[in-house]
Motif scaffolding. Structure first.
Motif, PDB file in Angstrom:
ATOM      1  N   UNK A 165       0.885  -1.139   0.005  1.00 31.79           N
ATOM      2  CA  UNK A 165      -0.154  -0.125  -0.042  1.00 31.79           C
ATOM      3  C   UNK A 165       0.964   1.304  -0.107  1.00 31.79           C
ATOM      4  N   UNK A 166       1.882   1.300   0.792  1.00 28.02           N
ATOM      5  CA  UNK A 166       2.832   2.233   0.878  1.00 28.02           C
ATOM      6  C   UNK A 166       3.509   2.657  -0.619  1.00 28.02           C
ATOM      7  N   UNK A 167       4.100   1.481  -1.559  1.00 27.62           N
ATOM      8  CA  UNK A 167       4.698   1.878  -2.569  1.00 27.62           C
ATOM      9  C   UNK A 167       3.544   2.097  -3.406  1.00 27.62           C
ATOM     10  N   UNK A 168       2.387   1.777  -3.484  1.00 27.47           N
ATOM     11  CA  UNK A 168       1.403   2.007  -4.628  1.00 27.47           C
ATOM     12  C   UNK A 168       1.078   3.636  -4.245  1.00 27.47           C
ATOM     13  N   UNK A 169       0.615   4.028  -2.947  1.00 30.38           N
ATOM     14  CA  UNK A 169       0.052   5.424  -2.687  1.00 30.38           C
ATOM     15  C   UNK A 169       1.304   6.258  -2.642  1.00 30.38           C
ATOM     16  N   UNK A 170       2.284   6.107  -2.050  1.00 29.75           N
ATOM     17  CA  UNK A 170       3.523   7.124  -1.713  1.00 29.75           C
ATOM     18  C   UNK A 170       4.530   6.882  -2.965  1.00 29.75           C
TER      19      UNK A 170
END
Length: 139
Positions: A69-74
């Motif tokens: 999630x962090x990679x996709x969002x941020x």
């Protein structure tokens, strides 16, 4: 006891070496290559989440999904340039939002099918991104 300390020291050394290798790769990567690395990282985190889920390691599954999630969002979504990317950037933003919702649902409901769908979508986008690399490198 000394063998245990030696193994632990080796593990820390290998981990440090790997971290330096990743940092060096990031520092020397082109912007295009950085995006490829983000796709690779998100897909690896989803694969790890699937393995943890199937093994019943729920906490580790959650950690892996959080990383994805962090990679996709941020990473991926944050790298979009709506001004220059226009409709393509808007479509990718919507797709990344959908992937985020899939990952959240997979985490909440321990749903392997949603992990699979998120990984497939990321793979499709990553494949297209890799195909444009030679054109970007040439000019």
């Amino acid at each position: 006891m000394n063998a245990m300390r030696g193994a632990a020291a080796y593990g820390r050394g290998a981990s440090t070496y790997a971290k330096v290798g990743v940092e060096s790769g990031v520092m020397s990567a082109s912007p295009h290559r950085l995006i490829v690395m983000l796709f690779d990282g998100a897909q690896a985190a989803i694969r790890a989440a699937r393995i943890h889920l199937e093994a019943g390691n729920i906490a580790e599954k959650g950690t892996s999904i959080s990383k994805a999630l962090d990679i996709v969002n941020n990473g991926l979504a944050a790298a979009l340039d709506a001004e220059r990317g226009g409709e393509v950037a808007e479509n990718l933003a919507s797709l990344y939002d959908y992937i985020v919702r899939l990952l959240l649902s997979a985490n909440r409901h321990n749903d392997v099918d949603k992990l699979d769908e998120a990984e497939r979508l990321l793979d499709d986008i990553a494949s297209a991104w890799r195909e444009i690399e030679p054109q970007t490198a040439e000019g």
